[in-house]
Design an enzyme around this catalytic site. Structure first.
Site, PDB file in Angstrom:
ATOM      1  N   CYS A 160      -7.165  -9.081  24.164  1.00  0.00           N
ATOM      2  CA  CYS A 160      -7.339  -9.481  22.759  1.00  0.00           C
ATOM      3  C   CYS A 160      -6.072  -9.299  21.919  1.00  0.00           C
ATOM      4  O   CYS A 160      -5.771 -10.128  21.055  1.00  0.00           O
ATOM      5  CB  CYS A 160      -8.516  -8.740  22.144  1.00  0.00           C
ATOM      6  SG  CYS A 160      -8.651  -7.025  22.651  1.00  0.00           S
ATOM      7  N   HIS A 254      -7.281  -7.376  15.170  1.00  0.00           N
ATOM      8  CA  HIS A 254      -6.123  -6.669  15.726  1.00  0.00           C
ATOM      9  C   HIS A 254      -4.858  -7.157  15.012  1.00  0.00           C
ATOM     10  O   HIS A 254      -4.631  -8.375  14.879  1.00  0.00           O
ATOM     11  CB  HIS A 254      -5.977  -6.969  17.219  1.00  0.00           C
ATOM     12  CG  HIS A 254      -7.003  -6.302  18.090  1.00  0.00           C
ATOM     13  ND1 HIS A 254      -7.951  -5.413  17.625  1.00  0.00           N
ATOM     14  CD2 HIS A 254      -7.205  -6.393  19.442  1.00  0.00           C
ATOM     15  CE1 HIS A 254      -8.693  -4.996  18.633  1.00  0.00           C
ATOM     16  NE2 HIS A 254      -8.270  -5.571  19.750  1.00  0.00           N
TER      17      HIS A 254
HETATM   18  P1  NAP Z   1     -19.275  -3.599  26.357  1.00  0.00           P
HETATM   19  O1  NAP Z   1     -19.758  -3.680  24.932  1.00  0.00           O
HETATM   20  O2  NAP Z   1     -19.157  -2.270  26.987  1.00  0.00           O
HETATM   21  O3  NAP Z   1     -20.260  -4.538  27.252  1.00  0.00           O
HETATM   22  C1  NAP Z   1     -20.169  -4.539  28.677  1.00  0.00           C
HETATM   23  C2  NAP Z   1     -21.198  -5.510  29.272  1.00  0.00           C
HETATM   24  O4  NAP Z   1     -21.055  -5.453  30.694  1.00  0.00           O
HETATM   25  C3  NAP Z   1     -22.647  -5.167  28.948  1.00  0.00           C
HETATM   26  O5  NAP Z   1     -23.408  -6.343  28.793  1.00  0.00           O
HETATM   27  C4  NAP Z   1     -23.124  -4.427  30.212  1.00  0.00           C
HETATM   28  O6  NAP Z   1     -24.530  -4.572  30.444  1.00  0.00           O
HETATM   29  C5  NAP Z   1     -22.349  -5.187  31.279  1.00  0.00           C
HETATM   30  N1  NAP Z   1     -22.215  -4.365  32.486  1.00  0.00           N
HETATM   31  C6  NAP Z   1     -21.695  -3.119  32.586  1.00  0.00           C
HETATM   32  N2  NAP Z   1     -21.782  -2.678  33.868  1.00  0.00           N
HETATM   33  C7  NAP Z   1     -22.378  -3.671  34.577  1.00  0.00           C
HETATM   34  C8  NAP Z   1     -22.770  -3.822  35.930  1.00  0.00           C
HETATM   35  N3  NAP Z   1     -22.569  -2.854  36.840  1.00  0.00           N
HETATM   36  N4  NAP Z   1     -23.342  -4.990  36.316  1.00  0.00           N
HETATM   37  C9  NAP Z   1     -23.543  -5.982  35.425  1.00  0.00           C
HETATM   38  N5  NAP Z   1     -23.227  -5.891  34.105  1.00  0.00           N
HETATM   39  C10 NAP Z   1     -22.644  -4.736  33.702  1.00  0.00           C
HETATM   40  O7  NAP Z   1     -17.846  -4.286  26.527  1.00  0.00           O
HETATM   41  P2  NAP Z   1     -17.142  -5.458  25.638  1.00  0.00           P
HETATM   42  O8  NAP Z   1     -16.283  -4.896  24.584  1.00  0.00           O
HETATM   43  O9  NAP Z   1     -18.192  -6.459  25.278  1.00  0.00           O
HETATM   44  O10 NAP Z   1     -16.122  -6.079  26.705  1.00  0.00           O
HETATM   45  C11 NAP Z   1     -16.552  -6.932  27.768  1.00  0.00           C
HETATM   46  C12 NAP Z   1     -15.334  -7.436  28.533  1.00  0.00           C
HETATM   47  O11 NAP Z   1     -14.503  -8.194  27.645  1.00  0.00           O
HETATM   48  C13 NAP Z   1     -14.450  -6.319  29.111  1.00  0.00           C
HETATM   49  O12 NAP Z   1     -13.916  -6.712  30.339  1.00  0.00           O
HETATM   50  C14 NAP Z   1     -13.353  -6.178  28.039  1.00  0.00           C
HETATM   51  O13 NAP Z   1     -12.166  -5.643  28.562  1.00  0.00           O
HETATM   52  C15 NAP Z   1     -13.185  -7.626  27.616  1.00  0.00           C
HETATM   53  N6  NAP Z   1     -12.647  -7.849  26.269  1.00  0.00           N
HETATM   54  C16 NAP Z   1     -13.164  -7.214  25.181  1.00  0.00           C
HETATM   55  C17 NAP Z   1     -12.641  -7.477  23.907  1.00  0.00           C
HETATM   56  C18 NAP Z   1     -13.157  -6.841  22.654  1.00  0.00           C
HETATM   57  O14 NAP Z   1     -12.566  -7.077  21.578  1.00  0.00           O
HETATM   58  N7  NAP Z   1     -14.226  -6.058  22.701  1.00  0.00           N
HETATM   59  C19 NAP Z   1     -11.617  -8.405  23.766  1.00  0.00           C
HETATM   60  C20 NAP Z   1     -11.111  -9.048  24.906  1.00  0.00           C
HETATM   61  C21 NAP Z   1     -11.639  -8.758  26.138  1.00  0.00           C
HETATM   62  P3  NAP Z   1     -25.599  -3.377  30.081  1.00  0.00           P
HETATM   63  O15 NAP Z   1     -25.822  -3.419  28.597  1.00  0.00           O
HETATM   64  O16 NAP Z   1     -26.799  -3.779  30.859  1.00  0.00           O
HETATM   65  O17 NAP Z   1     -24.992  -2.085  30.535  1.00  0.00           O
END
Ligand code: NAP
Length: 363
Positions: A160, A254
């Site tokens: 991001c 950001h």
């Molecule tokens: P998050 O809020 O922690 O959400 C993670 C998601 O992954 C949840 O839906 C979770 O499901 C699922 N998950 C976790 N463990 C799993 C497993 N073993 N099998 C299947 N699903 C699983 O994270 P986030 O911030 O949304 O980020 C998601 C991705 O986008 C990451 O790779 C992050 O690096 C990337 N990203 C994030 C941002 C940002 O600004 N937040 C920006 C760019 C990229 P449950 O609820 O069922 O646990």
């Protein structure tokens, strides 16, 4: 929400079924907000971990912003397995710990995967795509599918913070050549997902570290994004980057404070002119999520600010300000973008729209 350009009329077409993997997380919820009522796409599956699978979505997810769409609330969350998901386009907001295996399985099963995770971004045959900047990198897909034997494919968007930096540098690199970059980021708490950083660690505080290799991502991903495609490969842009990231008590947006050395010296007004004249490579395609403008320049001395500018272009515009001479290198500037929209879900949706416009999906 999509933001159709008023100058382009988008022909009606049947909506393409899409799935969201990691649908319960911070980025997954942003996908749902952007895809509900999308003119080209219709959510038909929501997938998450075993903790959530089998539950109604409203029981599995803690909805973070606004009102959960009613038609989403009653959907049943399914496991992240292609046999449960009948959609040609799959948006992945999965945690990096599982994204590699799961996204590969979906691509093998013939799906086009739009990934937010870091796992495949630096693979030489995987596009690290920003439609306005490097749509020609999609040409990697033929080699990817042939070499891996996949019916489908994986297309990634960047980290991001990298997204904000690479977009702001794109016009400067094209016009003057960026030779060196020193960047310090001020990154919002929503970038850490949900529940993210404990409130007692971040309230009234600045944390000069973000785990998961955040600085390394900026250093490695920016040259790939700004690199040149030829003969089935990307040659990274030859630039040196030094990055310091920080987590700050901001909800969304950001900020990147940059100092750049250029191959050809430019005055601040020349830099502003280059940014203003820069044309998005997909401006004429009528992609519903493409913002206008892609890059906005502000001359107000105290902007951009997350509170005032992160939502520009419905979260898809990157705002650039404080363009000035640097006493050591050539230029200083500050860029800001919405991390969960431009830096994550919105970027993936725009990538998917480019696949459709190119006839790779839904033809
Ligand atoms: P998050 O809020 O922690 O959400 C993670 C998601 O992954 C949840 O839906 C979770 O499901 C699922 N998950 C976790 N463990 C799993 C497993 N073993 N099998 C299947 N699903 C699983 O994270 P986030 O911030 O949304 O980020 C998601 C991705 O986008 C990451 O790779 C992050 O690096 C990337 N990203 C994030 C941002 C940002 O600004 N937040 C920006 C760019 C990229 P449950 O609820 O069922 O646990």
């Amino acid at each position: 929400m999509p933001n159709p350009s008023p100058s382009v009329s988008i022909p009606p077409r049947p909506r393409i079924p899409v799935a969201v993997l990691g649908a319960t997380g911070a980025v997954g919820q942003t996908f749902i907000r952007l895809l509900t009522d999308h003119p080209w796409f219709q959510i038909t599956a929501l997938a998450a971990s075993e903790r959530s699978a089998g539950k109604r979505y409203d029981a599995a997810a803690r909805w973070l912003s606004g009102t959960m769409p009613a038609e989403i609330a009653s959907m049943c969350v399914v496991p992240c397995d292609p046999t449960y998901v009948d959609a040609p386009l799959v948006f992945s907001a999965l945690d990096a710990s599982v994204a590699g295996e799961v996204e590969g399985a979906f691509a093998r099963a013939g799906r086009f995967v739009l990934s937010n995770a870091r796992n495949y971004r630096l693979e030489p045959d995987v596009p690290l795509l920003i439609p306005e900047v490097n749509p020609d990198h999609l040409a990697l897909l033929d080699g990817q599918r042939a070499a891996r034997g996949w019916e489908g494919a994986i297309i990634t968007n960047s980290n991001c913070a990298t997204m904000v930096i690479a977009m702001a540098l794109a016009p400067l690199h094209r016009a003057f050549g960026v030779r060196q970059l020193f960047v310090t980021t001020l990154q919002a708490v929503s970038g850490a997902g949900y529940p993210g950083v404990p409130s007692l660690d971040i309230l009234g505080n600045v944390i000069p570290y973000i785990g998961g290799g955040e600085e390394e991502k900026i250093i490695a991903e920016t040259p790939k994004i700004l690199g040149a495609y030829a003969n089935g490969a990307i040659t990274p842009a030859p630039m040196q980057i030094s990055a310091q990231v920080t987590r700050v008590p901001v909800e969304n947006g950001h900020t990147a404070c940059m100092a750049v050395a250029l191959e050809r010296r430019a005055e601040p007004e020349e830099a502003i002119a280059a940014i203003t004249a820069w044309k998005s490579a997909v401006e004429d395609l009528g992609l519903p999520s493409a913002p206008a403008p892609t890059l906005a320049v502000t001359r107000e001395e105290d902007r951009p600010q997350p509170k005032r500018d992160a939502d520009a272009g419905r979260g898809m515009t990157v705002t650039i300000g404080r363009v000035r001479r640097d006493p050591i290198l050539d230029l200083r500037l500050v860029a800001l973008g919405h991390n969960t929209i431009r830096g994550a879900a919105g970027a993936s949706v725009l990538n998917a729209e480019l696949l459709v416009a190119r006839g790779l999906v839904g033809a």
